[in-house]
Design a protein around this motif. Structure first.
Motif, PDB file in Angstrom:
ATOM      1  N   MET A   1      32.732  17.662  28.815  1.00  0.00           N
ATOM      2  CA  MET A   1      33.155  19.081  28.461  1.00  0.00           C
ATOM      3  C   MET A   1      34.297  19.269  29.629  1.00  0.00           C
ATOM      4  SD  MET A   1      31.294  22.331  30.334  1.00  0.00           S
ATOM      5  CE  MET A   1      29.846  21.301  31.117  1.00  0.00           C
ATOM      6  N   GLU A   2      35.673  19.631  29.187  1.00  0.00           N
ATOM      7  CA  GLU A   2      36.708  20.045  29.813  1.00  0.00           C
ATOM      8  C   GLU A   2      36.472  21.298  30.504  1.00  0.00           C
ATOM      9  OE1 GLU A   2      40.615  18.794  28.722  1.00  0.00           O
ATOM     10  OE2 GLU A   2      39.811  17.273  27.444  1.00  0.00           O
ATOM     11  N   LEU A   3      36.964  21.326  31.494  1.00  0.00           N
ATOM     12  CA  LEU A   3      36.984  22.814  32.533  1.00  0.00           C
ATOM     13  C   LEU A   3      38.433  23.307  32.831  1.00  0.00           C
ATOM     14  CD1 LEU A   3      34.012  22.167  34.907  1.00  0.00           C
ATOM     15  CD2 LEU A   3      33.990  23.570  32.639  1.00  0.00           C
ATOM     16  N   ILE A   4      38.765  24.509  32.609  1.00  0.00           N
ATOM     17  CA  ILE A   4      39.910  24.733  33.074  1.00  0.00           C
ATOM     18  C   ILE A   4      39.842  25.434  34.652  1.00  0.00           C
ATOM     19  CG2 ILE A   4      41.151  25.327  31.041  1.00  0.00           C
ATOM     20  CD1 ILE A   4      40.325  28.319  31.475  1.00  0.00           C
ATOM     21  N   PRO A   6      40.048  27.968  37.963  1.00  0.00           N
ATOM     22  CA  PRO A   6      40.001  29.545  38.023  1.00  0.00           C
ATOM     23  C   PRO A   6      41.391  30.124  37.947  1.00  0.00           C
ATOM     24  CG  PRO A   6      38.536  28.591  39.573  1.00  0.00           C
ATOM     25  CD  PRO A   6      39.522  27.303  39.021  1.00  0.00           C
ATOM     26  N   ASP A   7      42.568  29.518  38.443  1.00  0.00           N
ATOM     27  CA  ASP A   7      43.624  30.006  38.252  1.00  0.00           C
ATOM     28  C   ASP A   7      44.265  29.868  36.837  1.00  0.00           C
ATOM     29  OD1 ASP A   7      44.267  30.790  40.956  1.00  0.00           O
ATOM     30  OD2 ASP A   7      45.230  28.562  41.323  1.00  0.00           O
ATOM     31  N   GLN A   8      43.774  28.879  36.003  1.00  0.00           N
ATOM     32  CA  GLN A   8      44.209  28.655  34.717  1.00  0.00           C
ATOM     33  C   GLN A   8      43.482  29.896  33.822  1.00  0.00           C
ATOM     34  OE1 GLN A   8      43.080  24.939  34.203  1.00  0.00           O
ATOM     35  NE2 GLN A   8      44.964  24.197  33.895  1.00  0.00           N
ATOM     36  N   ARG A   9      42.042  30.218  34.197  1.00  0.00           N
ATOM     37  CA  ARG A   9      41.559  31.171  33.471  1.00  0.00           C
ATOM     38  C   ARG A   9      42.252  32.635  33.934  1.00  0.00           C
ATOM     39  NH1 ARG A   9      36.720  32.986  36.712  1.00  0.00           N
ATOM     40  NH2 ARG A   9      38.664  33.988  37.654  1.00  0.00           N
ATOM     41  N   ASP A  10      42.369  32.680  35.052  1.00  0.00           N
ATOM     42  CA  ASP A  10      42.888  34.066  35.391  1.00  0.00           C
ATOM     43  C   ASP A  10      44.419  34.139  34.590  1.00  0.00           C
ATOM     44  OD1 ASP A  10      41.110  34.705  37.126  1.00  0.00           O
ATOM     45  OD2 ASP A  10      42.111  34.062  38.930  1.00  0.00           O
ATOM     46  N   GLU A  11      44.995  33.203  34.108  1.00  0.00           N
ATOM     47  CA  GLU A  11      46.213  33.534  33.435  1.00  0.00           C
ATOM     48  C   GLU A  11      46.119  34.023  32.036  1.00  0.00           C
ATOM     49  OE1 GLU A  11      47.985  29.575  33.082  1.00  0.00           O
ATOM     50  OE2 GLU A  11      48.364  29.513  35.292  1.00  0.00           O
ATOM     51  N   LEU A  12      44.621  33.898  31.454  1.00  0.00           N
ATOM     52  CA  LEU A  12      44.321  34.531  30.527  1.00  0.00           C
ATOM     53  C   LEU A  12      44.553  36.032  30.325  1.00  0.00           C
ATOM     54  CD1 LEU A  12      41.046  32.453  29.604  1.00  0.00           C
ATOM     55  CD2 LEU A  12      43.330  32.175  28.480  1.00  0.00           C
ATOM     56  N   PHE A  13      44.347  36.631  31.495  1.00  0.00           N
ATOM     57  CA  PHE A  13      44.495  38.068  31.643  1.00  0.00           C
ATOM     58  C   PHE A  13      45.758  38.629  31.427  1.00  0.00           C
ATOM     59  CE2 PHE A  13      40.605  37.034  33.999  1.00  0.00           C
ATOM     60  CZ  PHE A  13      39.902  38.116  33.626  1.00  0.00           C
ATOM     61  N   ALA A  14      46.878  37.856  31.203  1.00  0.00           N
ATOM     62  CA  ALA A  14      48.161  37.985  30.741  1.00  0.00           C
ATOM     63  C   ALA A  14      48.382  37.905  29.198  1.00  0.00           C
ATOM     64  CB  ALA A  14      48.932  37.415  31.737  1.00  0.00           C
ATOM     65  N   ALA A 129      35.482  32.112  28.153  1.00  0.00           N
ATOM     66  CA  ALA A 129      35.840  31.549  28.984  1.00  0.00           C
ATOM     67  C   ALA A 129      34.262  31.442  29.714  1.00  0.00           C
ATOM     68  CB  ALA A 129      37.034  31.990  30.104  1.00  0.00           C
ATOM     69  N   VAL A 130      33.669  30.357  29.754  1.00  0.00           N
ATOM     70  CA  VAL A 130      32.473  30.101  30.045  1.00  0.00           C
ATOM     71  C   VAL A 130      32.288  29.765  31.659  1.00  0.00           C
ATOM     72  CG1 VAL A 130      30.022  29.176  29.755  1.00  0.00           C
ATOM     73  CG2 VAL A 130      31.616  29.821  27.885  1.00  0.00           C
ATOM     74  N   GLY A 131      31.904  30.343  32.705  1.00  0.00           N
ATOM     75  CA  GLY A 131      31.900  29.958  33.685  1.00  0.00           C
ATOM     76  C   GLY A 131      30.744  28.623  34.371  1.00  0.00           C
ATOM     77  N   ARG A 132      31.165  27.705  34.927  1.00  0.00           N
ATOM     78  CA  ARG A 132      30.354  26.681  35.307  1.00  0.00           C
ATOM     79  C   ARG A 132      30.311  26.686  36.848  1.00  0.00           C
ATOM     80  NH1 ARG A 132      27.716  26.612  30.739  1.00  0.00           N
ATOM     81  NH2 ARG A 132      28.940  25.819  28.876  1.00  0.00           N
ATOM     82  N   PHE A 133      29.107  26.518  37.119  1.00  0.00           N
ATOM     83  CA  PHE A 133      28.840  26.592  38.719  1.00  0.00           C
ATOM     84  C   PHE A 133      28.101  25.462  38.944  1.00  0.00           C
ATOM     85  CE2 PHE A 133      29.342  30.533  36.946  1.00  0.00           C
ATOM     86  CZ  PHE A 133      30.275  31.371  38.010  1.00  0.00           C
ATOM     87  N   ASP A 134      28.193  24.957  40.252  1.00  0.00           N
ATOM     88  CA  ASP A 134      27.071  24.081  40.943  1.00  0.00           C
ATOM     89  C   ASP A 134      25.936  24.717  41.325  1.00  0.00           C
ATOM     90  OD1 ASP A 134      27.522  25.082  43.613  1.00  0.00           O
ATOM     91  OD2 ASP A 134      28.701  23.444  44.059  1.00  0.00           O
ATOM     92  N   ASP A 135      25.006  24.181  41.952  1.00  0.00           N
ATOM     93  CA  ASP A 135      23.664  24.676  42.272  1.00  0.00           C
ATOM     94  C   ASP A 135      23.875  25.839  43.312  1.00  0.00           C
ATOM     95  OD1 ASP A 135      22.383  23.015  40.425  1.00  0.00           O
ATOM     96  OD2 ASP A 135      21.816  21.456  41.888  1.00  0.00           O
ATOM     97  N   ASP A 136      24.925  25.886  44.248  1.00  0.00           N
ATOM     98  CA  ASP A 136      25.130  26.555  45.261  1.00  0.00           C
ATOM     99  C   ASP A 136      25.931  27.951  44.827  1.00  0.00           C
ATOM    100  OD1 ASP A 136      23.554  25.185  47.187  1.00  0.00           O
ATOM    101  OD2 ASP A 136      25.204  23.822  47.292  1.00  0.00           O
ATOM    102  N   GLY A 137      26.186  27.768  43.440  1.00  0.00           N
ATOM    103  CA  GLY A 137      26.912  28.950  43.051  1.00  0.00           C
ATOM    104  C   GLY A 137      28.514  28.911  43.125  1.00  0.00           C
ATOM    105  N   ARG A 138      28.876  27.864  43.519  1.00  0.00           N
ATOM    106  CA  ARG A 138      30.377  27.603  43.608  1.00  0.00           C
ATOM    107  C   ARG A 138      30.906  27.322  42.262  1.00  0.00           C
ATOM    108  NH1 ARG A 138      28.522  24.970  48.457  1.00  0.00           N
ATOM    109  NH2 ARG A 138      28.201  22.918  47.446  1.00  0.00           N
ATOM    110  N   LEU A 140      32.905  25.566  39.564  1.00  0.00           N
ATOM    111  CA  LEU A 140      33.464  24.442  39.098  1.00  0.00           C
ATOM    112  C   LEU A 140      34.549  24.525  38.025  1.00  0.00           C
ATOM    113  CD1 LEU A 140      30.060  22.581  38.360  1.00  0.00           C
ATOM    114  CD2 LEU A 140      31.397  22.367  40.222  1.00  0.00           C
ATOM    115  N   GLY A 141      34.604  25.555  37.320  1.00  0.00           N
ATOM    116  CA  GLY A 141      35.822  25.846  36.401  1.00  0.00           C
ATOM    117  C   GLY A 141      35.157  26.578  35.375  1.00  0.00           C
ATOM    118  N   SER A 142      36.022  26.880  34.172  1.00  0.00           N
ATOM    119  CA  SER A 142      35.465  27.578  33.070  1.00  0.00           C
ATOM    120  C   SER A 142      35.674  26.657  31.884  1.00  0.00           C
ATOM    121  CB  SER A 142      36.535  28.628  32.863  1.00  0.00           C
ATOM    122  OG  SER A 142      35.977  29.814  33.767  1.00  0.00           O
TER     123      SER A 142
END
Length: 174
Positions: A1-4, A6-14, A129-138, A140-142
């Protein structure tokens, strides 16, 4: 699975045309840039929310262009300290134009959440844009998903949860 990123995800808002909807399902997030503000909030120290300004600018730009930005936060009650932090930070986001609602987990209907219960942003009922997180909620990307069947499932979940969720100004923390 390729992740983008957070900055790339935020570009979707434009680039979205009508509606951006976020479903949040976690009671804690480890978002880069929030650790310091969260710690200050926990100590009762003032925060000018300067770190939140890029998000507020994105929301303002989208809503000024007539687009909708909205979110449902599904939460466990009694709420976590992190959810109290999010709740305290919601007014500036509302003022920027985002519509935020709260849905206590015990009031959520018995539904099979798509994407293994992951958080997601749905743009114009066509892109996830599906959020992916580690076990601590950090973060990883979308993961970007355009599969029409999966998008349709997420649209159905949004349509089911949105009217059940409590607008921010009506929701009282427990």
């Amino acid at each position: 699975m390729e992740l983008i990123t957070p900055d790339q995800r935020d570009e979707l808002f434009a680039t979205f045309d009508r509606d951006a909807f976020h479903l949040e399902l976690r009671d804690h997030y480890g978002v880069p840039g929030e650790e310091g503000p969260f710690a200050r909030w926990q100590r009762g120290e003032p925060d000018d929310a300067g770190w939140l300004q890029p998000w507020l600018a994105r929301v303002r730009a989208a809503t000024a262009a007539g687009r909708t930005v909205r979110r449902v936060r599904v939460i466990t009650e009694p709420v976590s300290e992190y959810i109290r932090f999010e709740h305290a930070l919601t007014p500036p986001t509302l003022e920027a134009g985002e519509d935020i609602r709260w849905l206590p987990r015990h009031r959520m209907p018995a539904i099979d959440l798509p994407l293994n219960g992951a958080d997601w942003w749905l743009f114009d009922d066509r892109l996830l844009a599906v959020g992916r997180f580690d076990d601590d909620g950090r973060v990883l990307g979308s993961e970007l998903v355009t599969n029409p069947a999966m998008v349709a499932r997420c649209v159905a979940v949004r349509e089911q949860l949105w009217p059940l969720a409590v607008p921010h100004h009506e929701y009282k923390l427990t």
